[in-house]
Design a protein around this motif. Sequence first.
Motif, PDB file in Angstrom:
ATOM      1  N   LYS A 161      19.807  52.723  19.444  1.00 34.18           N
ATOM      2  CA  LYS A 161      20.860  52.717  20.454  1.00 34.18           C
ATOM      3  C   LYS A 161      20.273  53.031  21.824  1.00 34.18           C
ATOM      4  O   LYS A 161      20.615  52.415  22.823  1.00 34.18           O
ATOM      5  N   LEU A 162      19.371  54.007  21.828  1.00 35.97           N
ATOM      6  CA  LEU A 162      18.717  54.431  23.075  1.00 35.97           C
ATOM      7  C   LEU A 162      18.012  53.261  23.760  1.00 35.97           C
ATOM      8  O   LEU A 162      18.013  53.135  24.985  1.00 35.97           O
ATOM      9  N   ILE A 163      17.377  52.413  22.949  1.00 33.76           N
ATOM     10  CA  ILE A 163      16.516  51.385  23.525  1.00 33.76           C
ATOM     11  C   ILE A 163      17.222  50.050  23.670  1.00 33.76           C
ATOM     12  O   ILE A 163      16.587  49.041  23.968  1.00 33.76           O
ATOM     13  N   ALA A 164      18.526  50.035  23.471  1.00 29.88           N
ATOM     14  CA  ALA A 164      19.265  48.770  23.556  1.00 29.88           C
ATOM     15  C   ALA A 164      19.453  48.339  25.013  1.00 29.88           C
ATOM     16  O   ALA A 164      20.234  47.440  25.297  1.00 29.88           O
ATOM     17  N   GLN A 165      18.732  48.991  25.915  1.00 28.40           N
ATOM     18  CA  GLN A 165      18.866  48.625  27.331  1.00 28.40           C
ATOM     19  C   GLN A 165      17.993  47.412  27.638  1.00 28.40           C
ATOM     20  O   GLN A 165      16.903  47.273  27.087  1.00 28.40           O
ATOM     21  N   PRO A 166      18.455  46.559  28.535  1.00 30.88           N
ATOM     22  CA  PRO A 166      17.650  45.387  28.884  1.00 30.88           C
ATOM     23  C   PRO A 166      16.338  45.815  29.540  1.00 30.88           C
ATOM     24  O   PRO A 166      16.294  46.794  30.270  1.00 30.88           O
ATOM     25  N   GLY A 167      15.296  45.058  29.236  1.00 30.45           N
ATOM     26  CA  GLY A 167      13.998  45.346  29.852  1.00 30.45           C
ATOM     27  C   GLY A 167      13.169  46.341  29.068  1.00 30.45           C
ATOM     28  O   GLY A 167      11.998  46.564  29.389  1.00 30.45           O
ATOM     29  N   MET A 168      13.761  46.950  28.038  1.00 26.32           N
ATOM     30  CA  MET A 168      13.010  47.923  27.235  1.00 26.32           C
ATOM     31  C   MET A 168      12.057  47.180  26.303  1.00 26.32           C
ATOM     32  O   MET A 168      12.434  46.202  25.670  1.00 26.32           O
ATOM     33  N   ILE A 169      10.810  47.627  26.240  1.00 28.43           N
ATOM     34  CA  ILE A 169       9.869  47.102  25.254  1.00 28.43           C
ATOM     35  C   ILE A 169       9.870  48.052  24.071  1.00 28.43           C
ATOM     36  O   ILE A 169       9.563  49.232  24.222  1.00 28.43           O
ATOM     37  N   SER A 170      10.267  47.540  22.911  1.00 30.14           N
ATOM     38  CA  SER A 170      10.430  48.413  21.761  1.00 30.14           C
ATOM     39  C   SER A 170       9.316  48.243  20.752  1.00 30.14           C
ATOM     40  O   SER A 170       9.188  47.202  20.120  1.00 30.14           O
ATOM     41  N   PHE A 171       8.532  49.308  20.587  1.00 30.94           N
ATOM     42  CA  PHE A 171       7.603  49.399  19.464  1.00 30.94           C
ATOM     43  C   PHE A 171       8.225  50.293  18.390  1.00 30.94           C
ATOM     44  O   PHE A 171       7.538  50.792  17.521  1.00 30.94           O
ATOM     45  N   ALA A 172       9.523  50.533  18.502  1.00 33.81           N
ATOM     46  CA  ALA A 172      10.250  51.364  17.526  1.00 33.81           C
ATOM     47  C   ALA A 172      10.584  50.501  16.308  1.00 33.81           C
ATOM     48  O   ALA A 172       9.693  49.941  15.716  1.00 33.81           O
ATOM     49  N   GLY A 173      11.827  50.361  15.896  1.00 39.03           N
ATOM     50  CA  GLY A 173      12.286  49.537  14.765  1.00 39.03           C
ATOM     51  C   GLY A 173      11.223  48.838  13.927  1.00 39.03           C
ATOM     52  O   GLY A 173      10.027  49.054  14.070  1.00 39.03           O
ATOM     53  N   GLY A 174      11.673  47.990  13.035  1.00 35.34           N
ATOM     54  CA  GLY A 174      10.768  47.184  12.233  1.00 35.34           C
ATOM     55  C   GLY A 174      11.287  45.764  12.245  1.00 35.34           C
ATOM     56  O   GLY A 174      11.260  45.062  11.254  1.00 35.34           O
ATOM     57  N   ASN A 175      11.758  45.361  13.424  1.00 31.22           N
ATOM     58  CA  ASN A 175      12.397  44.052  13.546  1.00 31.22           C
ATOM     59  C   ASN A 175      11.392  42.916  13.517  1.00 31.22           C
ATOM     60  O   ASN A 175      10.332  43.012  14.142  1.00 31.22           O
ATOM     61  N   PRO A 176      11.732  41.839  12.849  1.00 29.86           N
ATOM     62  CA  PRO A 176      10.952  40.612  13.013  1.00 29.86           C
ATOM     63  C   PRO A 176      11.059  40.115  14.457  1.00 29.86           C
ATOM     64  O   PRO A 176      11.997  40.473  15.174  1.00 29.86           O
ATOM     65  N   SER A 177      10.131  39.306  14.833  1.00 29.36           N
ATOM     66  CA  SER A 177      10.202  38.643  16.138  1.00 29.36           C
ATOM     67  C   SER A 177      11.426  37.734  16.178  1.00 29.36           C
ATOM     68  O   SER A 177      11.675  36.962  15.249  1.00 29.36           O
TER      69      SER A 177
END
Lengths: 393, 393
Positions: free
Chosen positions: A28-44
């Motif tokens: 939720k914290l990183i759902a801001q536009p422009g954020m580069i996320s190395f968090a989650g485990g999302n596929p590209s």
Amino acid sequence: MPSISINDLQFAARFEGITGSAIREIFKLIAQPGMISFAGGNPSAAMLEDALIADIARDVLLRDGKRILQYGGTEGWPALREQVSAFLAGLGVAAAPEAILPTTGSTQGLDLLLKALVNPGDTVLAENPSFLGAFQAMRLYPARIVPVATDADGVIPEALEEAIRAHRPKLIYLIPTFQNPTGVTLTLERRKAVAALAAKYGVPLSEDDPYRDLRYRGEALPPIHSFDDSGFVVYLISFSKLIAPGMRVGAVTAPPALLRKLTIGKQSADTHMDQLAQAIVAEYLARGLLPGHLETLRSLYGAQLSRMLAHLDGMGLAHTVPEGGLFIWAKLPEGMDALQVLEKAVERRVAFVPGTHFYADGGHPEAFRLNFSNSSLEQIDQGMAALAETLRG
Amino acid sequence: MPSISINDLQFAARFEGITGSAIREIFKLIAQPGMISFAGGNPSAAMLEDALIADIARDVLLRDGKRILQYGGTEGWPALREQVSAFLAGLGVAAAPEAILPTTGSTQGLDLLLKALVNPGDTVLAENPSFLGAFQAMRLYPARIVPVATDADGVIPEALEEAIRAHRPKLIYLIPTFQNPTGVTLTLERRKAVAALAAKYGVPLSEDDPYRDLRYRGEALPPIHSFDDSGFVVYLISFSKLIAPGMRVGAVTAPPALLRKLTIGKQSADTHMDQLAQAIVAEYLARGLLPGHLETLRSLYGAQLSRMLAHLDGMGLAHTVPEGGLFIWAKLPEGMDALQVLEKAVERRVAFVPGTHFYADGGHPEAFRLNFSNSSLEQIDQGMAALAETLRG
């Protein structure tokens, strides 16, 4: 009669100390536009085949829609069970369609195993560190989690045996391949050893293996399950990382009596799974689309992994060198706390997951987990530069 | 060291005495071609809009595919939460999108409520008889089920209050509209009374209301929830009977602290729901397709209900006279046992569900449940004739 407020509602004891997944909160914290996320485990996002899945969805509904849209069996969509059986055979896991229960991701597979096996206060053994979502599922039963020591070759069999003897666990939970969070892979010898321990002590071992087809270098190792004749090794897979997490299709294979308990547990949990997602994944597999897609994924993610490793080396940080999967595990310079670094990193528009969340007993403030699948090479360059700046203060 | 067999595996105590849903087992029994099933609670296959859903699936994937196929929030697909909020407003249930948690059918809603509220051995109150799937979910916690007396107007408030005082339950479970299995609807006055009891004693009341839009005669009654200011009435809905059960889309609305526990419980159960099914149902509702579809359903099912009631009258059997829903509750002639009659009926290619399964404390061999939604008028004529023959011996 005193008036009672909904705010005074007492919840079940299993929720004591449960605060929700730290990762899902970071999302939720990183759902801001422009954020580069190395968090989650999302596929590209680039690897999510929306147009293809749209066609497949339409095709299966036009062909089998009356069955897909009607009530179905808790046991799962028949074509999916057949396809998973064939998929598992390719991994060295012998499982007839009837021995397979489709689940809502491998998350539900673990939850159903806990429901089938764990009484309140029973012990579950898990790697230290391990997947925090699994810890939360265990704690809600509520199970006592006993962490087992790991090293660069994965869980240490001697430590596992000692823990089995000391704690008489009801379940052992391992992620042997490109482990979450460390990226470490259990060696061949150790796979044989832990299979033998499960059989020797009669303890179910849940082998959670969602990443194994995301190998970018080195040789594939057989699942622990392939070394087990006893039936105590239960194999969990997921198509979330391979096809699309949003459809939540995974599966578990287990011996008949245990599978029956998992199925009954699932009846009460959700009656059955959405059949459209099951039919789509079955059709995707039946059309033979997975091998080609995996090649594309491996090529992309492999390059992203290499790039991130190079940045970590450039920054002089200690880290694991995974041969696949989605995660690298790294350490901050001595004296730094990843929770504090994350706060500052987010200001510079880059995020990761502090490592302490992955330890059942907390601590380890220096550790952190980086995901490389969900960021382009440019984003990795930019995000790692931002992280380096953050560390420089 | 003695060798340990997987066949000696000990399961968790919650599974003691749990044998799986009798209805799901009957489903398997009746999966033979030519069988007329008055068992299940399936919608008519003719009412499953496969071509329409195929188009909607394709449309939402082409428009929002990258988001649908990616990981999402445990809290649910935002557009679905908005559409459910609007849908509930139409029923007199005020719930902002943030107060709604999409669930895998209302089954998962109940399971999450039990997880949030019930410690092992706690009491849950339910109508007697009630939905056997709900009983199974309760027993797995394991909850003690205390049945509360009902009559032709639904649950009896005086009996409910007495049971609350005597047993201090953690949850009350009611199906107030076209109840499963009886088809009975709780009267307006009683709706007010049970809402007041939940508030007075501070006991959460789960109002499971999946059938309310399937009304074929008489006037709609407001949900119990609409008479509650306390927050103790939790409202559960499902689109299984209205759009398609195979997609498993339901929802629960609850006050913030309880909804948070449900959400954390869901994180561990399945991370989140399939987003394609959620997006399809959201789009179906957004396009305003539901009212017209409900008119078609009502016209068809209403005629089927009337036909089945006429047969029961012709056979001289006592039965309820539901104003909607999917089920009629009937009684065999004195001395007959529905379990035995079912065996003979299946030989004549007709099936129903013996009523004893719906009583938490068993008994009532004369009762049985008939479904009329899943059989055409011709099938109802044929199946009821076969049943009449079976009863004649």
